[in-house]
Design an enzyme around this catalytic site. Structure first.
Site, short mmCIF file in Angstrom:
data_model
loop_
_atom_site.label_atom_id
_atom_site.label_comp_id
_atom_site.label_asym_id
_atom_site.label_seq_id
_atom_site.Cartn_x
_atom_site.Cartn_y
_atom_site.Cartn_z
N GLN A 1 0.72 -1.13 -0.16
CA GLN A 1 -0.28 0.03 0.03
C GLN A 1 0.95 1.30 -0.14
O GLN A 1 0.57 2.33 -0.68
CB GLN A 1 -0.92 -0.19 1.15
N GLU B 1 -3.24 9.35 -1.25
CA GLU B 1 -2.54 10.14 -0.16
C GLU B 1 -1.43 10.82 -0.89
O GLU B 1 -0.61 11.41 -0.30
CB GLU B 1 -1.97 9.09 0.75
N ASP C 1 4.29 0.18 4.19
CA ASP C 1 2.96 -0.25 4.89
C ASP C 1 2.69 -1.43 3.68
O ASP C 1 1.83 -1.24 2.92
CB ASP C 1 2.01 0.74 4.95
N GLU D 1 5.06 -1.83 8.04
CA GLU D 1 3.77 -1.92 9.01
C GLU D 1 2.63 -3.06 8.40
O GLU D 1 2.92 -3.50 7.05
CB GLU D 1 3.16 -0.63 8.48
N ASP E 1 -0.87 -1.68 12.55
CA ASP E 1 -1.85 -0.51 12.34
C ASP E 1 -3.53 -1.40 12.29
O ASP E 1 -4.04 -1.30 13.42
CB ASP E 1 -1.87 -0.05 10.89
N LYS F 1 -3.88 6.06 15.46
CA LYS F 1 -4.89 6.95 14.65
C LYS F 1 -6.21 7.08 15.70
O LYS F 1 -6.76 6.23 15.78
CB LYS F 1 -5.42 5.97 13.49
N ARG G 1 -5.47 9.25 8.09
CA ARG G 1 -5.83 8.36 7.20
C ARG G 1 -5.90 8.59 5.66
O ARG G 1 -5.43 9.68 5.36
CB ARG G 1 -7.48 8.39 7.54
N SER G 2 -6.34 7.71 4.87
CA SER G 2 -6.20 8.17 3.50
C SER G 2 -7.38 9.12 3.16
O SER G 2 -7.14 10.10 2.30
CB SER G 2 -6.33 6.85 2.70
N LYS H 1 3.12 10.02 10.41
CA LYS H 1 2.84 9.32 9.28
C LYS H 1 1.43 10.17 8.54
O LYS H 1 0.30 10.03 9.22
CB LYS H 1 2.36 8.03 9.19
C1 2PG Z 1 -3.16 3.06 6.91
C2 2PG Z 1 -3.71 4.52 6.33
C3 2PG Z 1 -2.93 5.53 6.01
P1 2PG Z 1 -6.38 3.86 5.65
O1 2PG Z 1 -3.15 1.83 6.17
O2 2PG Z 1 -1.85 3.32 7.41
O3 2PG Z 1 -2.08 5.20 5.11
O4 2PG Z 1 -4.62 4.04 5.42
O5 2PG Z 1 -6.58 5.51 6.09
O6 2PG Z 1 -6.81 3.73 4.23
O7 2PG Z 1 -6.31 3.08 6.62
MG MG Z 2 -1.72 0.99 7.52
#
Ligand code: 2PG
Ligand code: MG
Length: 436
Positions: free
Chosen positions: A164, A206, A243, A286, A313, A338, A367-368, A389
């Site tokens: 990702q 992102e 990640d 990650e 995560d 987060k 977040r994305s 991040k």
């Molecule tokens: C992640 C986040 C940010 P998402 O996986 O760490 O890159 O993505 O907000 O889509 O969960």
């Molecule tokens: Mg992640």
């Protein structure tokens, strides 16, 4: 300090970086202070996250937030009136109790996190302090080591590559601002390399390049070349952070890499990631395995945890209990923080503290789906998380956070200490240097 009792809360619908509806909450205090925050939204979400409540149906693809908005204005607002905004724990406890579900599905995790963060901002405003200072409570803080995405993939780029996020970290920079200078050169250089190779397809969710690579490993090769072409040394000055977000392409120990046309079991995925760690200057990975793969996480951490940061995560979902359990089982050595995954500011802080207690490194993360909201920039400094991040080095919802840390660094002046290598306690410049 002005009167910090909550006088009024107001929720409104605003739009996020993907053009989707989201919740903004404004908290007005009795003494006139105001705080405001916007809920972000994930795309690759962990199963244990606080639920992002959406209306369903046809409107905006089912993503409207009228239910959550209604919860702010008719349920949360009257319940919080009169509470001291400076007592964040009491506010968050009330929010959790008011919702009453384990996954925040009654009021909506989005309604709750926007309220929790808005109250936090209002409390800082009542004290007449910037948020990072309000949070630090006089303890020393550092500016965070940024993890900045160069190529996007996975759920953020229509699965163009399986991994990702391909990110860089500049631990050898002397300051946060220098880390951004280096990253700007790498981002620009990586774009040029892609353009020349005819592989540039715009930017992903992102802001990282949406690359037309033929394999996941081609991204690592290109990123290493971009670091060198920017005049920087891979490994000793600039490290790669991945990640993998493995829950997106695997479960029950079966992983399908669409781009590489391979299906792997946990052991084979660990081998593959391990070979990447040995060949490329990777200092952080990650979600290397899926969220249900505890044995895989333990094996990966046992084999590579001394060489790189192993971040949970989707696996740990900013949950203090899961962090404690993962630490006891040796399933990670770092935790992503987060706020909207946890649900409230207090729960996010509890997860960060659990991580710190376990000797984990801690990374505050966006977040994305984001917005101009810069709360996480302040959390990363005020909580002295060590790392931040936010996504890539383009698109204003990302740059707003980086720029906010620049302002904080300037406000800290001479006393601004950059976390740099100290954010990666397992790594020494020597251990990084032995790799290419
Ligand atoms: C992640 C986040 C940010 P998402 O996986 O760490 O890159 O993505 O907000 O889509 O969960
Ligand atoms: Mg992640």
């Amino acid at each position: 300090m002005t009167d910090a009792r909550i006088a009024r809360l107001h929720g409104r619908r605003v739009w996020d970086s993907r053009g989707r509806p989201t919740i903004e909450v404004e908290a007005h205090l009795a003494g006139g202070a105001v705080g405001r925050a916007i809920a972000p939204a994930g795309a690759s979400t962990g199963r244990g996250e606080a639920l992002d409540l959406r209306d369903g149906g046809a409107r905006f693809g089912g993503l409207d937030v009228r239910l959550a908005l209604n919860a702010v204005n008719t349920t949360i607002a009257p319940a919080l009136a009169g509470l001291e905004a400076t007592d964040q724990e009491a506010v968050d406890r009330l929010l959790i109790g008011l919702d009453g579900t384990a996954d925040r599905s009654r009021l909506g995790g989005n309604a709750i996190v926007a309220t929790s963060m808005a109250v936090l901002h209002a409390a800082a405003a009542a004290r007449g302090e910037p948020l990072w200072l309000h949070l630090s409570r006089g303890r020393p803080v550092r500016t965070p080591l940024p993890e900045i995405q160069i190529f996007g993939g996975g759920a953020h780029a229509d699965r163009r590559v399986d991994v990702q996020d391909f990110m860089v970290m500049c631990p050898a920079a002397s300051s946060f601002s220098e880390a951004l200078d280096w990253t700007a050169e790498i981002y620009r250089t990586a774009g040029e390399l892609l353009r020349k190779a005819g592989k540039l397809q715009g930017v992903a969710d992102e802001g990282g390049y949406w690359p037309a690579f033929d394999s996941n490993e081609e991204a690592l090769e290109t990123l290493t070349r971009a670091i060198e072409a920017a005049g920087l040394r891979p490994g000793t000055q600039v490290a790669i952070s991945l990640d993998v977000a493995a829950s997106q392409f695997g479960k029950s120990g079966v992983y399908t890499l669409a781009l590489d046309d391979r299906t792997l079991d946990s052991g084979a995925l660990i081998e593959m990631l391990g070979s990447w760690i040995e060949q490329y200057p990777i200092l952080s990975v990650e979600d290397p395995l899926a969220e249900d793969d505890h044995a895989g996480h333990a094996e990966f951490t046992r084999r590579y945890g001394h060489l790189c940061q192993v971040i949970g995560d989707d696996f740990l979902v900013t949950d203090a209990r899961r962090v404690h359990a993962a630490a006891a089982a040796g399933e990670a050595n770092a935790v992503l923080i987060k706020p909207n995954q946890a649900g409230t500011v207090t729960e996010a802080l509890a997860a960060l503290r659990a991580g710190r207690q376990a000797g984990f490194s801690t990374i505050v993360s966006a977040r994305s789906g984001e917005s101009e909201d810069v709360t996480i920039a302040h959390l990363s400094v005020g909580w002295d998380a060590g790392q931040l991040k936010v996504g890539s080095f383009s698109r204003s919802e990302r740059m707003a956070k980086w720029n906010e840390v620049l302002r904080i660094e300037e406000a800290l002046g001479e006393s601004a200490e950059f976390s740099g290598w100290s954010a990666l306690p397992f790594a020494t410049t020597e251990s990084a240097a032995v790799r290419p």
